[in-house]
Design a protein around this motif. Sequence first.
Motif, PDB file in Angstrom:
ATOM      1  N   VAL A 171       0.864  -1.202  -0.091  1.00  0.00           N
ATOM      2  CA  VAL A 171      -0.019   0.000   0.170  1.00  0.00           C
ATOM      3  C   VAL A 171       0.851   1.288  -0.118  1.00  0.00           C
ATOM      4  O   VAL A 171       1.923   1.424   1.040  1.00  0.00           O
ATOM      5  N   LEU A 172       0.904   2.090  -1.098  1.00  0.00           N
ATOM      6  CA  LEU A 172       1.887   3.002  -1.189  1.00  0.00           C
ATOM      7  C   LEU A 172       1.500   4.461  -0.932  1.00  0.00           C
ATOM      8  O   LEU A 172       1.943   5.293  -0.576  1.00  0.00           O
ATOM      9  N   SER A 173      -0.059   4.517  -1.003  1.00  0.00           N
ATOM     10  CA  SER A 173      -0.524   6.155  -0.488  1.00  0.00           C
ATOM     11  C   SER A 173      -2.156   5.981  -0.175  1.00  0.00           C
ATOM     12  O   SER A 173      -2.847   4.979  -0.472  1.00  0.00           O
ATOM     13  N   LEU A 174      -2.369   6.695   0.965  1.00  0.00           N
ATOM     14  CA  LEU A 174      -3.725   6.655   1.425  1.00  0.00           C
ATOM     15  C   LEU A 174      -4.180   7.919   1.667  1.00  0.00           C
ATOM     16  O   LEU A 174      -3.483   8.909   1.986  1.00  0.00           O
ATOM     17  N   LEU A 175      -5.431   8.363   1.403  1.00  0.00           N
ATOM     18  CA  LEU A 175      -5.827   9.736   1.243  1.00  0.00           C
ATOM     19  C   LEU A 175      -7.585   9.868   1.670  1.00  0.00           C
ATOM     20  O   LEU A 175      -8.104   9.130   1.175  1.00  0.00           O
ATOM     21  N   SER A 176      -7.741  10.546   2.589  1.00  0.00           N
ATOM     22  CA  SER A 176      -9.031  10.856   3.111  1.00  0.00           C
ATOM     23  C   SER A 176      -9.798  11.374   2.000  1.00  0.00           C
ATOM     24  O   SER A 176      -9.456  12.558   1.430  1.00  0.00           O
ATOM     25  N   PHE A 177     -11.090  11.113   1.810  1.00  0.00           N
ATOM     26  CA  PHE A 177     -11.677  11.455   0.555  1.00  0.00           C
ATOM     27  C   PHE A 177     -13.424  11.267   0.642  1.00  0.00           C
ATOM     28  O   PHE A 177     -13.900  10.219   0.781  1.00  0.00           O
ATOM     29  N   ARG A 178     -14.004  12.503   0.752  1.00  0.00           N
ATOM     30  CA  ARG A 178     -15.306  12.552   1.051  1.00  0.00           C
ATOM     31  C   ARG A 178     -15.588  11.561   2.370  1.00  0.00           C
ATOM     32  O   ARG A 178     -15.151  11.902   3.381  1.00  0.00           O
ATOM     33  N   ASP A 179     -16.516  10.697   2.295  1.00  0.00           N
ATOM     34  CA  ASP A 179     -16.829   9.971   3.368  1.00  0.00           C
ATOM     35  C   ASP A 179     -16.039   8.391   3.330  1.00  0.00           C
ATOM     36  O   ASP A 179     -16.845   7.692   3.693  1.00  0.00           O
ATOM     37  N   GLY A 180     -15.181   8.600   2.669  1.00  0.00           N
ATOM     38  CA  GLY A 180     -14.307   7.414   2.438  1.00  0.00           C
ATOM     39  C   GLY A 180     -12.775   7.640   2.310  1.00  0.00           C
ATOM     40  O   GLY A 180     -12.397   8.640   3.012  1.00  0.00           O
ATOM     41  N   PHE A 181     -12.288   6.974   1.505  1.00  0.00           N
ATOM     42  CA  PHE A 181     -10.825   6.961   1.231  1.00  0.00           C
ATOM     43  C   PHE A 181     -10.523   6.675  -0.011  1.00  0.00           C
ATOM     44  O   PHE A 181     -11.058   5.792  -0.849  1.00  0.00           O
ATOM     45  N   ILE A 182      -9.220   6.950  -0.728  1.00  0.00           N
ATOM     46  CA  ILE A 182      -8.542   6.586  -1.944  1.00  0.00           C
ATOM     47  C   ILE A 182      -7.025   5.941  -1.394  1.00  0.00           C
ATOM     48  O   ILE A 182      -6.538   6.349  -0.744  1.00  0.00           O
TER      49      ILE A 182
END
Length: 392
Positions: free
Chosen positions: A325-336
Amino acid sequence: MAAPLRIQSDWAQALRKDEGEAWLSCHPPGKPTLYGSLTCQGIGQDGIPEVTASEGFIVNEINKKSIHISCPKENASSKFLAPYTTFSRIHSKSITCLDISSGGGLGVSSSTDGSMKIWQASNGELRRVLEGHVFDVNCCRFFPSGLVVLSGGMDAQLKIWSAEDASCVVTFKGHKGGILDTAIVDRGRNVVSGSRDGTARLWDCGRSACLGVIADCGSSINGVAVGAADNSINLGSPEQTPSEREVGTESKMLLLAREDKKLQCLGLQSRQPVFFFVGSDAFNCCTFLSGFLLLAGTQDGNIYQLDVRSPRAPVQVIHRSGAPVLSLLSFRDGFIASQGDGSCFIVQQDLDYVIELTGADCDPVFKVATWEKQIYTCCRDGLVRRYQLSDL
C-alpha cells in the motif's frame, strides 16, 4: 470488503472497436480466481459501446469513461473509471510524488529523473522547474495557500519554494538521512518531517529553525500525518513549556508509519505517546479520516482502520492484494488507496461498489491527489493521470 475485481488496463480503448475484447477477473480470498471477458457488440449513436460480459459477470452500466461490473457469485461489484486525460510530458521517468494546489490550478511532482516541476493542472503544461536538491526528491506538497511548495529529498534537506518564481526561500537542515514524508500544521507556520534517520522533526518556517525532535524511534519513518484530535482523546501534557514559535500544534495528533512494523501516535505539542500499534509488515503510509479514525497501509497489502480511542484491535483490515500500500488519502466519506500492483481504488461509505481508477498496467501508483471532483495519480510508468469523477 468483497472480492476485488480487475480489468484490462486499457479497457476503454479496447472496447471502443467492434468485437473488441478486454479481460476481467475476480479474486475471492482463499479461492480460485474467476476469469472472464468483455466484448464490444457495436457502438451506439451516442458513441458508447454496447458491451456484454462472459458467464459469471454482469455489465450494470457503461459510459464513455466508466463501466460498472458485478460478479454476483462473489457478491463483488466495481465501477472502473478510465483516465479523462494523461500527461506524459511532465517527466521522463517514474513519478514518485505529486500534489495539487488548493485552488486546483497547479500541480507539483517529483521524479526519479531527478527533477521537481510545477505544471498547469488542466493540461500538464510545464510552468516551473524547482532546482536545488542534490539527489532525488522523495516528497512534495503545496502549502494551503497554493503559492508555496514544501519538498523533502534524499539529501536530508527540507526546502520551501515559491511556486510563482521557483526560488527556494528556506532550506531546513538537521536530518541525517533522506526525508521520506512531510505534513503541514494548520496554515503552515510549522511543518513536520519524517526521515530515514528514524526521527520526526517539527520546524519553524519563519525562522527556518528546528523546534524539536518529536520522535526518535530508531527505525525509518516512511509516512507522517497530522490531525486534529477529538476532545475525548488524552494527548498528555508537554514536559516543557512549548516555544511561542509553535503555532497550531495544540490538540493535534502526529501519526508515524514506521519501517519496523509499528504505527506510532503521539501528541504533537505534548510529545507524549497516545498509542503504538504493531502491524503485519512495514508501514508505508498513514492518514487521518476524522478526529479519532485513521488508516495505515503496509508493505504486504493491509490497510488497517484504527480508532484512536481503542487502538488495540483494528476497526477493520482491508486486504485486496499482497502488493504494498503506497498511498492513502481521506476523500469525502471514505478514502482513496493506491498499491504497488497499479491498483488505485476509492471506497465510500454510501456506495455498495468500489470505484477503481484504471490505466496503470501493473506499475506502482505512488501517490494520489484530489481537487473537487478531479483525481490525479502518479505512476512508475512516468505518467500523471487525471480522472473526472463526474464521468461516473
